[in-house]
Each structure stands twice: as C-alpha cells, then as structure tokens.
Design an enzyme around this catalytic site. Structure first.
Site, mmCIF file in Angstrom:
data_model
loop_
_atom_site.group_PDB
_atom_site.id
_atom_site.type_symbol
_atom_site.label_atom_id
_atom_site.label_comp_id
_atom_site.label_asym_id
_atom_site.label_seq_id
_atom_site.Cartn_x
_atom_site.Cartn_y
_atom_site.Cartn_z
ATOM 1 N N SER A 102 0.836 -1.201 0.000
ATOM 2 C CA SER A 102 0.000 0.000 0.000
ATOM 3 C C SER A 102 0.874 1.256 0.000
ATOM 4 O O SER A 102 1.712 1.419 -0.891
ATOM 5 C CB SER A 102 -0.956 -0.043 1.199
ATOM 6 O OG SER A 102 -1.966 0.922 1.091
ATOM 7 N N ASP A 246 -8.806 -5.581 -5.870
ATOM 8 C CA ASP A 246 -8.414 -4.341 -5.201
ATOM 9 C C ASP A 246 -8.949 -3.157 -6.012
ATOM 10 O O ASP A 246 -8.527 -2.920 -7.135
ATOM 11 C CB ASP A 246 -6.890 -4.268 -5.095
ATOM 12 C CG ASP A 246 -6.414 -3.115 -4.222
ATOM 13 O OD1 ASP A 246 -7.198 -2.186 -3.968
ATOM 14 O OD2 ASP A 246 -5.237 -3.152 -3.794
ATOM 15 N N HIS A 279 -8.023 -4.963 -1.185
ATOM 16 C CA HIS A 279 -6.766 -4.274 -0.866
ATOM 17 C C HIS A 279 -6.123 -4.831 0.399
ATOM 18 O O HIS A 279 -4.896 -4.843 0.536
ATOM 19 C CB HIS A 279 -7.021 -2.773 -0.710
ATOM 20 C CG HIS A 279 -5.778 -1.981 -0.493
ATOM 21 N ND1 HIS A 279 -4.794 -1.863 -1.460
ATOM 22 C CD2 HIS A 279 -5.341 -1.266 0.577
ATOM 23 C CE1 HIS A 279 -3.803 -1.118 -0.999
ATOM 24 N NE2 HIS A 279 -4.121 -0.741 0.233
#
Length: 285
Positions: A102, A246, A279
């Site tokens: 991330s 995601d 995610h």
C-alpha cells in the site's frame, strides 16, 4: 527493510523485547517468507505518523505542545528518505530487499528510484506510481471529514476506508443482511463501528491527514521517466504483487509498475492474486 502502510507502527512482528503480535506477524520469523534465520529484518515507522517518528503528535520544542496541523507536509519521498537515514545510522550500505504494501509499496518504489544502489531487490505489494482519480476522490472525502471534526471525522474516515479496503463480495459473504447485535439495523454496521472505535483511539487525526495527502500527491514521474529512474536503481530483481479485487490500488496499476521495471531491464515477476479481501489481502492472505 520494510515500509509500513498508513496506520500501523514499525512493530511488524513480535520479538523478545516486545512479544505482542505485529501487524505482519505471519510473514516474519523463522522459516517464514521473511526468514529471520537468514535475514535481519528492519521495519521503519513512517515520517509523519504518530508511533515514534517525527510527526504532528510530536512536541514542538519552541511551544511545548504538539505540532498538530502546523507540522510540515509529508511526502512519500520523505518516508523513503527516512528509511535511508535508518540504514545510514546502522551503517548498512545496501539492503538485500526493500518491501512494503500500500503506502509502503509506493515508498519502496521511491526508495529504489531515488536512492540508486541502496537495495538489491524490491517487492512492491498493492502500491502505485501515482494515485488514481478514484482513490484520490475517496481519500479527499475522508480528509474532509477529519478536517471538519477530528474525532468523529476520523471514525467516519476509517469506516469509509474499511469499505474500500475490502471487496463487496467479501462483505456480502461475511455479513450479508445479518441483523445487528447493538440495536442498529445490520451486523456490517457493528463491524464498521468496531473498526472505527479501535482506530480513533490509537491514531492521531493530523497524522492521518498528512499521510493520506502524501499518498495522493505522490507521482514518481515527477522525478523523471520511471523506466529511466529504475535503470539507475541497481536492482537485481523485482516482484510486484497485486490483487484482482483491489479497487483502491488496482491491478492495472501493478501491471504498470511491473512494465516500467521490466522496461528498465530488471528481471521482474508480476503476481496477480485472487482474494476477496481486496486491498487488505496483504494482511488477510
């Protein structure tokens, strides 16, 4: 060298000095993916966060109070430079691997591209070279909520974030239309309240604003053509991991990262993962 996501601290795994499970506990240890039998693992807290590195929650020596929103803007490049400073302090010239998911995935790219020769290998998980309009829109709404009401806004920001971190299919499978246990309409509302309660009690609102904005402002191409930057990085190999479900850091963005690394002549593997966790697959899976 591990770069964290937005909300965790540098405590990625348990140790003799801190036996509490870390946020990446399942990935680090003897015989694990990041094998402590073979490597020394360093995780750095993001500059601007509230868990040890300088940030809005730090005390301004001139006023004796927290910097708060007066703390300067923080960039992904600053966070990467913080990792360099740690390596320099420890006398480490080159990391065997730099890895992050991330926000950390973007920091890894900045680390390699802007500090040539400081890492042999790279693993970027669900990062981006430049945030999409969709992701910027979501985070801008979160920041607006926090700016208008730091405490309640942070709760709302976490709820919205939780919905974007997970896939619709997973939320449907886990909760469906199950009834609430707390007098609300649905169990999914209870889950969001739990996430919001936990986050709002541990994270600083101004740190959230700084780091969220840093993700949106990052654009690797502002420093030059990414392929040219990666050509100078001195990487021996790279691995890019993305999640098909995601919606925040899309699989297309992972494909673009891998393409830039390959165009730079770096042996690069792209792993496309199927996960209903979306995610959050870097934590869940």
């Amino acid at each position: 060298l591990i770069f964290t996501v937005l909300s965790p601290s540098a405590h990625a795994a348990s140790s003799s000095s801190n036996p509490e499970p870390g946020w990446w506990e399942q990935l680090i240890g003897e015989g694990a993916a990041l094998d402590t039998n073979h490597f020394h693992i360093i995780c750095v807290n993001s500059l601007g966060s509230c868990f040890g590195s300088s940030g809005p929650a730090s005390i301004d020596p001139f006023t004796g109070t927290q910097y708060g929103n007066a703390f300067p803007a923080v960039s992904i490049e600053d966070i990467a430079a913080g990792g360099i400073a740690v390596l320099d302090h420890l006398g480490i010239e080159r990391a065997s691997l730099v890895i992050g998911p991330s926000l950390g995935g973007s920091a890894v790219l900045a680390f390699a591209a802007l500090h040539p020769g400081r890492a042999r290998r790279l693993i970027s998980i669900s990062g981006t070279m430049a945030a999409s309009a969709h992701a910027i829109a979501l985070r801008s709404i979160q920041r607006e909520a926090v700016q208008n009401d730091p405490v309640n806004g942070l709760r709302l920001a976490r709820k919205l974030g939780t919905v974007t971190y997970r896939s619709a299919a997973e939320l449907s499978a886990r909760f469906g239309r199950a009834a609430s246990n707390s007098g609300q309409d649905f169990a999914i509302q209870d889950y969001l309240d739990q996430q919001a309660d936990k986050f709002s009690k541990t994270f600083d609102p101004d740190s959230y604003l700084k780091l969220s904005r840093a993700i949106d402002l990052f654009d690797l191409s502002a420093h030059g053509d990414p392929t040219t930057l990666f050509q100078r990085a001195g990487l021996e190999s790279a691995l890019v991991i993305g999640v098909e479900q995601d919606s925040l850091f899309t699989i297309d963005e992972q494909t673009q990262i891998a393409a830039a690394l390959r165009a730079a002549g770096i042996p690069t593997q792209l792993e496309r993962v199927d996960s209903l966790a979306g995610h959050d697959a870097f934590l869940a899976d």
